[in-house]
Motif scaffolding. Structure first.
Motif, PDB file in Angstrom:
ATOM      1  N   ARG A 159      11.192   1.063  -2.988  1.00 42.02           N
ATOM      2  CA  ARG A 159       9.955   0.995  -2.211  1.00 42.02           C
ATOM      3  C   ARG A 159       9.440   2.396  -1.869  1.00 42.02           C
ATOM      4  NH1 ARG A 159       8.507  -3.734   0.655  1.00 42.02           N
ATOM      5  NH2 ARG A 159       9.969  -5.484   0.428  1.00 42.02           N
ATOM      6  N   LEU A 160      10.359   3.244  -1.391  1.00 40.47           N
ATOM      7  CA  LEU A 160       9.981   4.587  -0.958  1.00 40.47           C
ATOM      8  C   LEU A 160       9.482   5.416  -2.136  1.00 40.47           C
ATOM      9  CD1 LEU A 160       9.979   6.018   1.755  1.00 40.47           C
ATOM     10  CD2 LEU A 160      12.264   6.865   1.272  1.00 40.47           C
ATOM     11  N   LEU A 161      10.188   5.319  -3.267  1.00 46.73           N
ATOM     12  CA  LEU A 161       9.820   6.097  -4.444  1.00 46.73           C
ATOM     13  C   LEU A 161       8.473   5.652  -5.010  1.00 46.73           C
ATOM     14  CD1 LEU A 161      10.744   8.315  -6.387  1.00 46.73           C
ATOM     15  CD2 LEU A 161      11.888   6.548  -7.752  1.00 46.73           C
ATOM     16  N   ILE A 162       8.288   4.355  -5.139  1.00 48.12           N
ATOM     17  CA  ILE A 162       7.043   3.834  -5.703  1.00 48.12           C
ATOM     18  C   ILE A 162       5.872   4.119  -4.761  1.00 48.12           C
ATOM     19  CG2 ILE A 162       5.829   1.716  -6.368  1.00 48.12           C
ATOM     20  CD1 ILE A 162       8.611   0.689  -7.326  1.00 48.12           C
ATOM     21  N   GLY A 163       6.135   4.061  -3.453  1.00 51.95           N
ATOM     22  CA  GLY A 163       5.088   4.393  -2.491  1.00 51.95           C
ATOM     23  C   GLY A 163       4.599   5.816  -2.665  1.00 51.95           C
ATOM     24  N   GLN A 164       5.523   6.729  -2.946  1.00 52.87           N
ATOM     25  CA  GLN A 164       5.134   8.126  -3.142  1.00 52.87           C
ATOM     26  C   GLN A 164       4.413   8.322  -4.471  1.00 52.87           C
ATOM     27  OE1 GLN A 164       8.222  11.184  -3.448  1.00 52.87           O
ATOM     28  NE2 GLN A 164       7.097  12.384  -1.925  1.00 52.87           N
TER      29      GLN A 164
END
Length: 337
Positions: free
Chosen positions: A300-305
């Motif tokens: 989630r965090l990676l794709i959000g960035q």
């Protein structure tokens, strides 16, 4: 260092260098010359300044230090599930803790063949990690690097986990508690775990003799040997924090072979709650990490960035728990012990 310099080193045009770095088709020998020049120069292309029209690969890279540790499998699976739901596929790289292999995988990120990186226990230093995190979507999974690393991270609070683990043993009446730990400089969680152990012991006014701190690897053979060393001391511990379920398996084996009652004479506690913790008798008391959540939140965090390059650096701390099983006693010890 720029593309023009790389082109001169490789004996090709800047346009050819650009094609290679963008993953476009060129002759194999030309590609090899360009990548050799990139490697020799240490050039790191900065793609983040490009316009939003730049096409994404819709691929993510996970870097693991090994595939022998079953701890990673559930995390990777949860990561891949979340990534697929968001329209991304996942590539897996195994570095075997080899810096050269890790750098080869990082080339995949630098040349935009993947859109972002989730890294487990890197071998590269904090300075290189910060450089990557400033220019590419990046998440540290299962570690955070203290104040030296400025990057997204998802992990448990390792200090608190070991503090809680040690206090649990103290609550059972233990005063002589040993610790098995590694001293791998790239495993930034190891000093955090020792700090939690020491904090609990200090608050309870309990000594930590140097011989109770055993540095060893993570295999069951390492746990077996370290347990034998501890129990051979003139004043052996009554409890051992192994900080690894596989080490705990080795400790259980040594104690059983030497007719020492586990959970009665000596208590053992592991870490991670992997399947092996329930494959031995007695089953191993352990600190559980939320592996599905670790993988899901990392994705989630990676794709959000990736979707929003203006997204600020974020850290996510997930909750650990102590799973009590048969290698620790259910009642307090005799106070005389």
């Amino acid at each position: 260092m720029n593309i023009k310099t790389i082109a001169e080193m490789a004996g090709v045009s800047p346009a050819t260098v650009s094609r290679v770095l963008n993953g476009k088709s060129v002759a194999a020998k030309t590609h090899e010359r360009v990548m050799k020049a990139v490697e020799e120069s240490g050039y790191v292309p900065n793609y983040m300044g490009r316009s939003l029209r730049t096409q994404r690969s819709n691929k993510l890279l996970i870097l693991l230090p090994t595939i022998q540790n079953s701890f990673y499998s559930e995390i990777v699976n949860a990561f891949e599930v979340r990534a697929r739901q968001e329209g991304f596929s996942t590539l897996l790289g195994v570095t075997n803790r080899n810096p050269e292999v890790e750098k080869q995988y990082l080339d995949i990120l630098f040349t935009k063949q993947v859109d972002g990186l989730a890294s487990f226990i890197p071998t590269i230093g904090s300075r290189e990690i910060n450089q990557i995190a400033q220019n590419y979507p990046f998440v540290a999974t299962c570690w955070r690097g203290g104040g030296d690393v400025n990057a997204n991270y998802v992990c448990i609070d390792n200090v608190q986990a070991c503090y809680d683990m040690t206090n649990y043993l103290i609550s059972l009446g233990h005063k002589k508690i040993a610790l098995m730990n590694g001293n791998y400089k790239e495993r930034l969680y190891e000093p955090e775990r020792e700090a939690g152990f020491r904090k609990a012991m200090e608050e309870a006014h309990l000594p930590v003799p140097p011989e109770y701190l055993r540095v060893c690897g993570y295999s069951h053979q390492d746990g077996y040997r370290a347990c034998g060393e501890l129990m051979s001391l003139p004043d052996p511990p009554t409890a051992i924090c192994t900080l690894s379920d596989t080490r705990a398996v080795g400790a259980v084996r040594w104690l059983k072979e030497h007719k020492i009652r586990i959970g009665k004479d000596v208590d053992i506690i592991g870490f991670d709650d992997v399947d092996v913790s329930q494959m031995v008798l007695p089953e191993i008391t352990t600190v559980a990490q939320p592996r599905v959540e670790l993988g899901d939140e990392s994705a989630r965090l990676l794709i959000g960035q990736i979707k929003n390059r203006e997204q600020s650096i974020r850290g996510v701390i997930l909750q650990h728990r102590i799973v009590i099983r048969g290698t620790t006693r259910s009642v307090k010890m005799d106070k005389k012990k």
